[in-house]
Enzyme design. Structure first.
Site, PDB file in Angstrom:
ATOM      1  N   CYS A 134      47.991  31.996  65.950  1.00  7.28           N
ATOM      2  CA  CYS A 134      49.593  32.337  66.143  1.00  7.28           C
ATOM      3  C   CYS A 134      49.701  31.677  67.503  1.00  7.28           C
ATOM      4  O   CYS A 134      49.377  31.222  68.200  1.00  7.28           O
ATOM      5  CB  CYS A 134      49.021  33.686  67.111  1.00  7.28           C
ATOM      6  SG  CYS A 134      51.164  34.776  67.175  1.00  7.28           S
ATOM      7  N   CYS A 375      58.252  -5.130  39.673  1.00  7.50           N
ATOM      8  CA  CYS A 375      58.042  -3.663  39.725  1.00  7.50           C
ATOM      9  C   CYS A 375      56.792  -3.850  40.535  1.00  7.50           C
ATOM     10  O   CYS A 375      55.678  -4.414  39.649  1.00  7.50           O
ATOM     11  CB  CYS A 375      58.436  -2.733  38.130  1.00  7.50           C
ATOM     12  SG  CYS A 375      57.355  -1.229  39.208  1.00  7.50           S
ATOM     13  N   CYS A 378      56.165   1.668  42.708  1.00  8.97           N
ATOM     14  CA  CYS A 378      55.793   2.649  43.715  1.00  8.97           C
ATOM     15  C   CYS A 378      55.869   4.446  43.536  1.00  8.97           C
ATOM     16  O   CYS A 378      55.946   4.964  44.698  1.00  8.97           O
ATOM     17  CB  CYS A 378      57.131   2.304  44.831  1.00  8.97           C
ATOM     18  SG  CYS A 378      58.093   2.521  44.740  1.00  8.97           S
ATOM     19  N   CYS A 385      64.881   9.834  39.630  1.00  7.84           N
ATOM     20  CA  CYS A 385      65.763  10.278  38.592  1.00  7.84           C
ATOM     21  C   CYS A 385      65.572  11.435  38.764  1.00  7.84           C
ATOM     22  O   CYS A 385      64.136  11.953  37.942  1.00  7.84           O
ATOM     23  CB  CYS A 385      64.802  10.018  36.999  1.00  7.84           C
ATOM     24  SG  CYS A 385      65.253   9.789  35.620  1.00  7.84           S
TER      25      CYS A 385
HETATM   26  S1  SF4 Z   1      68.942   9.048  34.145  1.00  7.85           S
HETATM   27 FE1  SF4 Z   1      69.725   8.194  35.908  1.00  7.85          FE
HETATM   28  S2  SF4 Z   1      67.399   8.119  37.132  1.00  7.85           S
HETATM   29 FE2  SF4 Z   1      67.139   8.225  35.749  1.00  7.85          FE
HETATM   30  S3  SF4 Z   1      66.913   6.633  34.479  1.00  7.85           S
HETATM   31 FE3  SF4 Z   1      68.656   6.958  33.776  1.00  7.85          FE
HETATM   32  S4  SF4 Z   1      70.279   5.955  35.204  1.00  7.85           S
HETATM   33 FE4  SF4 Z   1      67.596   5.769  35.930  1.00  7.85          FE
HETATM   34  S1  SF4 Z   2      61.509   1.599  42.447  1.00  9.76           S
HETATM   35 FE1  SF4 Z   2      59.199   1.290  42.500  1.00  9.76          FE
HETATM   36  S2  SF4 Z   2      58.971   1.204  40.601  1.00  9.76           S
HETATM   37 FE2  SF4 Z   2      60.281   2.032  40.621  1.00  9.76          FE
HETATM   38  S3  SF4 Z   2      60.864  -0.587  39.297  1.00  9.76           S
HETATM   39 FE3  SF4 Z   2      61.568  -0.127  41.859  1.00  9.76          FE
HETATM   40  S4  SF4 Z   2      59.217  -1.431  42.174  1.00  9.76           S
HETATM   41 FE4  SF4 Z   2      59.282  -0.451  39.919  1.00  9.76          FE
END
Ligand code: SF4
Ligand code: SF4
Ligand SMILES: Cc1cc2nc3c(=O)[nH]c(=O)nc-3n(C[C@H](O)[C@H](O)[C@H](O)COP(=O)(O)O)c2cc1C
Length: 416
Positions: A134, A375, A378, A385
């Protein structure tokens, strides 16, 4: 249907879904209703010295359209007379002999612990949970988190309890510490039969901008409280796995913290728990969630060819490593599915301003493109998205070798 019966440190129950010690286990009326609905066990709202509660006593974090991502309370243990609680416990146990009925306790002196243990055993409980967690009100009086934050005191009070208890004893740990393993090992040294975690996390959920008072408001003032609900699940999962992965820790674990669905429960099992306890989800949706918890959990076991829940315990926890042991050669990059992309360009903003400038916009199109040679994999773009599975991570290394930081040429302390 898969059999969900469980035996947790000697306490048996029709299933491993137990109510955590909290408002849903405050009365015999509630616990009996919960057992009728299908809950396998209940840890009664903590009994102890007489206390008085404040009003109001809950605060919450609502995130966008989601109510109660996190719940905060400044409630103390039961404020109902111990005799009344004990009589109701005895009645519930008589009506539901197969269900697990656990007494949660929190008192101060050895004599008080011994006295309350004897009275609970007379009431017919199946086991005890010692509330060392607690975070408010009781620790100022030398109990709750004041005990859970000091391994020597955890060990001492647990050993007092073990002198008297003839039923299994679960020690409930506080997350308000630096090392959960020090606390868990102390409970083990004290002779406990199991541990449960987590109790609530120190928190203030917010401030009213008009009255400038922190929540929840008690006549213009407030107090820090304990945080629980979906927001705390990641912290609880980590602490459960830390204990289960410690080479010297051997007790069964009851997992608590943010469990709402059967999926959450499976995660806790995979990280090392062998029963789970639930509070906030029941305060939010009622006892009826047990139907889906049991059905979903049993279906998952069946689909993955597990004979019973014990076979899940710790599978994912064993895949946790120290960072230095991870494979630095493994490489993924993002890929966008142009067919499902809605052109919101959130991924572009996130990568451009918050990550590695690895996404380009193309004139005449709303659909961004990944700069594959930039890229770093990450994950950020796939996390922001809004379209499920629109951005996925694709493996691009040749899987021919594995190298960890221990052996990496950039590591000045590299062996050999
Ligand atoms: S929906 Fe939006 S976040 Fe997803 S890939 Fe397309 S542009 Fe990028
Ligand atoms: S956010 Fe990260 S995984 Fe996405 S494209 Fe950029 S570096 Fe690549
Ligand atoms: C209003 C409230 C009161 C609680 N009272 C107790 C208590 O008396 N004893 C105890 O051990 N834990 C108590 N808890 C903590 C819960 O048992 C549980 O550890 C915590 O809420 C995390 O689980 P959850 O995320 O499923 O809510 C309380 C929690 C809430 C929200």
């Amino acid at each position: 249907m898969t059999d969900l019966h469980c035996n947790f440190a000697g306490i048996t129950a029709p299933n491993p879904f137990w109510l955590a010690s909290a408002p849903p286990t405050n009365t015999g009326y509630q616990v009996a209703n919960a057992f009728r609905a299908g809950w396998g066990g209940a840890v009664w709202k903590t009994l102890g010295q007489p206390i008085v509660n404040v009003s109001s006593r809950y605060g919450a974090i609502h995130y966008r359209d989601r109510r109660i991502m996190g719940l905060n309370n400044i409630e103390l243990i039961t404020d109902r007379p111990i005799d009344v609680n004990l009589a109701e416990m005895a009645a519930v146990k008589r009506e539901f002999p197969q269900h697990a009925l656990i007494a949660s306790l929190m008192v101060e002196s050895k004599a008080e612990w011994h006295d309350l243990i004897a009275r609970c055993e007379d009431a017919g409980v199946d086991g005890f949970e010692l509330n060392y967690g607690c975070p408010h009100g009781m620790c100022e009086r030398g109990m709750g988190a004041a005990v859970g934050q000091n391994p020597d005191v955890i060990e001492k009070i647990t050993s007092w309890v073990m002198e008297k208890a003839t039923k299994p004893v679960i020690v409930k740990l506080t997350p308000n510490i630096t090392s959960i393993t020090a606390a868990g090992l102390a409970a083990q040294r004290g002779g406990a039969n199991a541990v449960s975690l987590i109790n609530t996390i120190n928190s203030v959920t917010g401030v009213n901008l008009d009255t400038m008072e922190p929540n929840p408001i008690v006549n213009g003032e407030s107090s820090h409280g304990g945080y629980c609900g979906p927001a705390v699940k990641p912290i609880a999962l980590n602490m459960v796995s830390e204990l289960v992965n410690h080479p010297d820790f051997h007790l069964p674990i009851s997992g608590i913290g943010g469990i709402e669905t059967w999926r959450d429960a499976v995660e806790f099992f995979l990280m090392g728990a062998s029963t789970v306890q639930i509070c906030t989800a029941v305060m939010h949706y009622g006892f009826r969630i047990i139907t889906d918890l049991c059905a979903g959990f049993a279906q998952y076991l069946h689909t993955h060819d597990f004979a019973d829940p014990t076979q899940l315990v710790g599978i994912a926890a064993r895949k946790l490593r120290p960072w230095e042991a991870l494979d630095l050669h493994y490489k993924v990059i993002a890929q966008i599915n142009a067919a499902t992309c809605i052109g919101c360009q959130l991924c572009y903003s996130a990568c451009e301003d918050g990550a590695h400038q690895s996404i380009r916009l193309v004139e005449g199109s709303r659909i961004p493109q990944i700069k594959e040679d930039h890229c770093v994999g990450c994950n950020l773009c796939s996390l922001v998205c809004p379209v499920d599975q629109c951005i996925t991570m694709r493996r691009v290394d040749d899987a021919s070798r594995r190298i960890t930081w221990k052996d990496h040429p950039a590591n000045p302390q590299r062996s050999g």
